[in-house]
Motif scaffolding. Sequence first.
Motif, PDB file in Angstrom:
ATOM      1  N   GLY A 361       0.815  -1.210   0.000  1.00 19.62           N
ATOM      2  CA  GLY A 361       0.000   0.000   0.000  1.00 19.62           C
ATOM      3  C   GLY A 361       0.847   1.258   0.000  1.00 19.62           C
ATOM      4  O   GLY A 361       0.549   2.233  -0.698  1.00 19.62           O
ATOM      5  N   TYR A 362       1.926   1.228   0.799  1.00 17.20           N
ATOM      6  CA  TYR A 362       2.846   2.373   0.859  1.00 17.20           C
ATOM      7  C   TYR A 362       3.498   2.603  -0.505  1.00 17.20           C
ATOM      8  O   TYR A 362       3.607   3.739  -0.972  1.00 17.20           O
ATOM      9  CB  TYR A 362       3.909   2.101   1.917  1.00 17.20           C
ATOM     10  N   PHE A 363       3.922   1.505  -1.152  1.00 17.16           N
ATOM     11  CA  PHE A 363       4.574   1.620  -2.465  1.00 17.16           C
ATOM     12  C   PHE A 363       3.605   2.186  -3.509  1.00 17.16           C
ATOM     13  O   PHE A 363       3.956   3.108  -4.263  1.00 17.16           O
ATOM     14  CB  PHE A 363       5.083   0.259  -2.919  1.00 17.16           C
ATOM     15  N   VAL A 364       2.401   1.639  -3.554  1.00 21.06           N
ATOM     16  CA  VAL A 364       1.432   2.104  -4.554  1.00 21.06           C
ATOM     17  C   VAL A 364       1.083   3.566  -4.312  1.00 21.06           C
ATOM     18  O   VAL A 364       1.017   4.375  -5.253  1.00 21.06           O
ATOM     19  CB  VAL A 364       0.170   1.222  -4.525  1.00 21.06           C
ATOM     20  N   MET A 365       0.871   3.930  -3.038  1.00 24.26           N
ATOM     21  CA  MET A 365       0.490   5.308  -2.722  1.00 24.26           C
ATOM     22  C   MET A 365       1.594   6.300  -3.101  1.00 24.26           C
ATOM     23  O   MET A 365       1.327   7.353  -3.685  1.00 24.26           O
ATOM     24  CB  MET A 365       0.166   5.420  -1.234  1.00 24.26           C
ATOM     25  N   THR A 366       2.847   5.966  -2.773  1.00 25.26           N
ATOM     26  CA  THR A 366       3.941   6.905  -3.000  1.00 25.26           C
ATOM     27  C   THR A 366       4.453   6.897  -4.434  1.00 25.26           C
ATOM     28  O   THR A 366       4.933   7.922  -4.923  1.00 25.26           O
ATOM     29  CB  THR A 366       5.106   6.604  -2.039  1.00 25.26           C
ATOM     30  N   ARG A 367       4.375   5.758  -5.104  1.00 21.19           N
ATOM     31  CA  ARG A 367       4.947   5.643  -6.452  1.00 21.19           C
ATOM     32  C   ARG A 367       3.913   5.737  -7.567  1.00 21.19           C
ATOM     33  O   ARG A 367       4.190   6.282  -8.643  1.00 21.19           O
ATOM     34  CB  ARG A 367       5.703   4.324  -6.587  1.00 21.19           C
ATOM     35  N   LEU A 368       2.736   5.195  -7.330  1.00 22.27           N
ATOM     36  CA  LEU A 368       1.729   5.129  -8.391  1.00 22.27           C
ATOM     37  C   LEU A 368       0.544   6.051  -8.165  1.00 22.27           C
ATOM     38  O   LEU A 368      -0.276   6.215  -9.060  1.00 22.27           O
ATOM     39  CB  LEU A 368       1.249   3.676  -8.545  1.00 22.27           C
ATOM     40  N   GLY A 369       0.446   6.612  -6.958  1.00 18.20           N
ATOM     41  CA  GLY A 369      -0.590   7.613  -6.728  1.00 18.20           C
ATOM     42  C   GLY A 369      -1.740   7.141  -5.861  1.00 18.20           C
ATOM     43  O   GLY A 369      -2.022   5.944  -5.731  1.00 18.20           O
ATOM     44  N   ALA A 370      -2.402   8.136  -5.242  1.00 13.05           N
ATOM     45  CA  ALA A 370      -3.488   7.851  -4.308  1.00 13.05           C
ATOM     46  C   ALA A 370      -4.691   7.223  -4.979  1.00 13.05           C
ATOM     47  O   ALA A 370      -5.393   6.411  -4.375  1.00 13.05           O
ATOM     48  CB  ALA A 370      -3.897   9.144  -3.598  1.00 13.05           C
ATOM     49  N   LYS A 371      -4.956   7.580  -6.219  1.00 18.54           N
ATOM     50  CA  LYS A 371      -6.135   7.051  -6.911  1.00 18.54           C
ATOM     51  C   LYS A 371      -6.060   5.540  -7.060  1.00 18.54           C
ATOM     52  O   LYS A 371      -7.027   4.813  -6.798  1.00 18.54           O
ATOM     53  CB  LYS A 371      -6.280   7.722  -8.286  1.00 18.54           C
TER      54      LYS A 371
END
Length: 468
Positions: A361-371
Amino acid sequence: MASPVTDSDEPLTPAGRLFLQPEMDQIIHCVIGFKNPLDTESIKAGLRDSILLKHPRFSSLMVRDRHGVEYWRKTSIDFDRHIITIESPITTASVDDETAVNEYLADLSTGPGLSTDKPLWEIQLLKAHKCVVLRIHHCLGDGISLMSMLLACCRKVDDDNALPTIGSASNRTKSKEGKLERRCLGRFWGFLKMVWFSFVYVVEFILRCLCVCDRQTAISGGAGVELWPRKLVTARFWLRDMKVVKKAIPNATINDVLFGVISSGLSRYLDHQATNVLQEGLQITGVAMVNLREQPGVQELSNLMMRSNIGSRWGNKFGIVLLPIQYQKSGTDPLQYLKRAKVMIDRKKQSAEAHFSYRIGYFVMTRLGAKLASLLNYRIVCNTSFTISNIVGPQEEIAFRGNPISYLRATSSGLPHALTMHMVSYAGRADMQILVAKDIIPDPEFLAKCFEEALLQMKEAAEAVVKA
């Protein structure tokens, strides 16, 4: 509206940002019931002097930069905008206080959110019902943080100068006995099990994010259900009954008992509600958030509140764990539900599922965005059947400004789940708030009764085992 970021602004944590996305927007509703009528001025004075107003999160605005990234910005608090006093009863219907407050909270769960032109919290004083409702946005912190902060504002009933003590959901101890060779072999075997269980549960977690979903039952929700009207009821348990059941199974914990009760209660409910015969062993999957940081004591937290940088001690740091149960027809030995729950939860504890879900979740949020992160979390909820949480409260009765507290309860905004359960323990009792989409589960009172009767039957079976 976009706002230029200053050097003093502090970015939200990835988990905090997640709870601000439209699909996962979450407000925690905590209800504090008092034994005596509310003294409005005394409560306001107590809040003004409390650590709540000194906490940096509760005195900061949430602002966004031109890229849509959220930040905390220190601001002055207009106290009167955060305290709402409601003098008259909140309903004209002839119902008891508990029903009236539950109906009110059910409406809040799908009602308007908190205004972003002030810090994201408010306190409602329901004078006619002798209770206080705290509305706190989930981006400010999770249940563990908020419970610790609440207790830091209270004192023991029998000692005005003593802070409350927080119990533990698990009292399992580790034995230090045994030879060195046996311990080394056990550690190696434990490592192999950790690797295997982690692999299995991580693969399952990824599949839940993408495509795998529960079979439709009488409690299933889905996309859009978070907007549906809600009903809220309370199931009550005694911790002493849970402890009796716990003793019947070696090394069991209160959390094992709770999940055994959920398994048995849902099976009972589905037995009565199913329009067609459900397959024995049908999997129904729940979602739980697991705290991943050390929980500070109440005194330590009180000291931390005075600092601007409280690091990982505060906020949202949790992993998501999938908790499957199996539907069983009536007539099953009550303790079998506990035994299956214990085996499953033990395996979850041995795995790295919670840590993996946090990291991904941290990786997706920081690298790929909140959406994208919000979409993946939304899909997990849509592909499962219910949410369950258990917050450990104080072991003894507590008071705020000399007014003893009679109960502590919590619930949250609606999710795509049609069934959300939040349990909070307090002074030997545990109240579970059951929030349902009423067009899917029209009789939550019966569901609450199923849970309560499940515990009582487990207690009877446990007592029979002890006597034998």
